[in-house]
Motif scaffolding. Structure first.
Motif, PDB file in Angstrom:
ATOM      1  N   LEU A 124      -8.378   7.210  26.723  1.00  0.00           N
ATOM      2  CA  LEU A 124      -8.848   5.994  26.081  1.00  0.00           C
ATOM      3  C   LEU A 124      -8.125   5.773  24.754  1.00  0.00           C
ATOM      4  O   LEU A 124      -7.622   6.706  24.139  1.00  0.00           O
ATOM      5  CB  LEU A 124     -10.353   6.074  25.827  1.00  0.00           C
ATOM      6  CG  LEU A 124     -11.241   6.303  27.052  1.00  0.00           C
ATOM      7  CD1 LEU A 124     -12.711   6.160  26.657  1.00  0.00           C
ATOM      8  CD2 LEU A 124     -10.900   5.361  28.188  1.00  0.00           C
ATOM      9  N   LYS A 125      -8.116   4.533  24.318  1.00  0.00           N
ATOM     10  CA  LYS A 125      -7.467   4.169  23.056  1.00  0.00           C
ATOM     11  C   LYS A 125      -8.444   4.286  21.890  1.00  0.00           C
ATOM     12  O   LYS A 125      -9.641   4.038  22.021  1.00  0.00           O
ATOM     13  CB  LYS A 125      -6.945   2.740  23.137  1.00  0.00           C
ATOM     14  CG  LYS A 125      -5.716   2.580  24.026  1.00  0.00           C
ATOM     15  CD  LYS A 125      -4.453   2.967  23.275  1.00  0.00           C
ATOM     16  CE  LYS A 125      -4.083   1.903  22.266  1.00  0.00           C
ATOM     17  NZ  LYS A 125      -2.938   2.281  21.422  1.00  0.00           N
ATOM     18  N   GLY A 126      -7.892   4.633  20.736  1.00  0.00           N
ATOM     19  CA  GLY A 126      -8.657   4.696  19.510  1.00  0.00           C
ATOM     20  C   GLY A 126      -9.076   6.108  19.157  1.00  0.00           C
ATOM     21  O   GLY A 126      -9.507   6.878  20.020  1.00  0.00           O
ATOM     22  N   CYS A 127      -8.925   6.468  17.880  1.00  0.00           N
ATOM     23  CA  CYS A 127      -9.337   7.797  17.419  1.00  0.00           C
ATOM     24  C   CYS A 127      -9.763   7.720  15.962  1.00  0.00           C
ATOM     25  O   CYS A 127      -9.193   6.963  15.167  1.00  0.00           O
ATOM     26  CB  CYS A 127      -8.205   8.812  17.577  1.00  0.00           C
ATOM     27  SG  CYS A 127      -8.743  10.529  17.326  1.00  0.00           S
ATOM     28  N   PHE A 128     -10.771   8.536  15.606  1.00  0.00           N
ATOM     29  CA  PHE A 128     -11.231   8.603  14.224  1.00  0.00           C
ATOM     30  C   PHE A 128     -10.301   9.452  13.358  1.00  0.00           C
ATOM     31  O   PHE A 128     -10.291   9.320  12.136  1.00  0.00           O
ATOM     32  CB  PHE A 128     -12.638   9.211  14.159  1.00  0.00           C
ATOM     33  CG  PHE A 128     -13.674   8.451  14.939  1.00  0.00           C
ATOM     34  CD1 PHE A 128     -13.992   7.146  14.605  1.00  0.00           C
ATOM     35  CD2 PHE A 128     -14.333   9.043  16.004  1.00  0.00           C
ATOM     36  CE1 PHE A 128     -14.954   6.437  15.313  1.00  0.00           C
ATOM     37  CE2 PHE A 128     -15.302   8.352  16.710  1.00  0.00           C
ATOM     38  CZ  PHE A 128     -15.610   7.052  16.372  1.00  0.00           C
TER      39      PHE A 128
END
Length: 294
Positions: A24-28
């Motif tokens: 999945l896309k996006g990371c903190f």
């Protein structure tokens, strides 16, 4: 809809058995050794392979928004993701990482290999990026996975509030959960992570479902390669039974180059697995199974 960067079939290092891994896309976080830097941003990102590029500048000429210039640069703010540059590049030097898919479309693709999952005790692994960053879509995905009889593993940083974890917990069979450092300030400075959030989640899982957790520690030069025993002891104290020590590698370097990002570990050699084998005995002494690699 859910935004993914890739679906990898017949994965064997992301949980038990044969698996399909959905990235999945996006990371903190923003770990400087990351093997999947194209997943950091939630938005699609352009990847340019300079080795394939012949500098014909076709991509620049077909871009109606002037988002591409040479020497090759991509202006994300101008891009409208029409993907003409990708479609017109005869050398396949341009690609976009990130596309939206209907969740039932993802499920349909994963279920194509359900026979392999059933025969090998495998299933789906949801990775990233950080799956919890797309929380609503992620929850819907794992619910549908369980409705279709799939074993669900999640590769996660643990960097989110405990209430979020509790919401997803009933639909997750296995957490492949990173523990990158035990020093809060160092973790924050290097990765942007919040150790309090991470440890709260570890402690909750250890108390309620320790059998669902495999602790993963990427062993990184000059960052945490001197605290492997500390991490194993931490896990032993929580009665977590398995730690995977993941030797540092540079297999993601080409992605950094394609994103026009500086890879901070460019001069570091890949770590020899044998350098970490002494920790197997440390684990035995503490009642923790230590595995080298995932």
């Amino acid at each position: 809809m859910i935004r993914i960067s890739n679906i990898e079939k017949f994965a064997t290092h992301d949980g038990p058995g044969i698996r399909t891994t959905v990235f999945l896309k996006g990371c903190f976080l923003h770990c400087p050794w990351c093997a999947n830097p194209e997943t950091w941003k939630s938005e699609p990102v352009l990847m340019h392979d300079a080795k394939k590029c012949v500098e014909c500048k076709t991509c620049m000429h077909v871009c109606e928004r002037g988002a591409i210039s040479f020497p090759f640069q991509w202006d994300m703010d101008k891009c409208i993701y029409c993907k003409k540059c990708e479609n017109y590049c005869l050398q396949d030097a341009i690609s976009f990482a990130g596309k939206d898919m209907e969740i039932n479309e993802v499920i349909k693709e994963v279920l194509k290999d359900k026979d392999y999952f059933d025969q090998s005790n495998g299933g789906i692994t949801i990775s990233g990026g950080e799956p919890f960053m797309q929380l609503d879509a992620f929850l819907e995905l794992i619910k549908q996975c369980k409705n279709n009889g799939l074993h669900v593993a999640v590769e996660t940083t643990g960097n989110y509030c405990l209430d979020t974890l509790k919401e997803a917990l009933p639909y997750i069979d296995l957490f492949l959960m990173d523990l990158k450092h035990l020093d809060a300030q160092k973790l924050k400075d290097i990765t942007g992570g919040n150790l309090d959030l991470i440890l709260n989640n570890f402690k909750y899982l250890a108390q309620h479902c320790p059998n669902k957790v495999i602790v993963r520690m990427p062993v990184i030069p000059r960052f945490n390669d001197d605290i492997c025993e500390d991490v194993i002891r931490f896990c032993a104290n929580l009665k977590l039974s398995e730690v995977n020590l993941l030797p540092f590698h540079t297999m993601g370097k080409s992605k950094w180059n394609q994103l026009n990002k500086e890879f901070m570990y460019d001069k570091d050699k890949m770590m020899d697995r044998n350098d970490l084998t002494p920790y197997i005995d440390v684990g035995k002494q503490l009642g923790v199974y230590v595995k080298i690699g995932g």
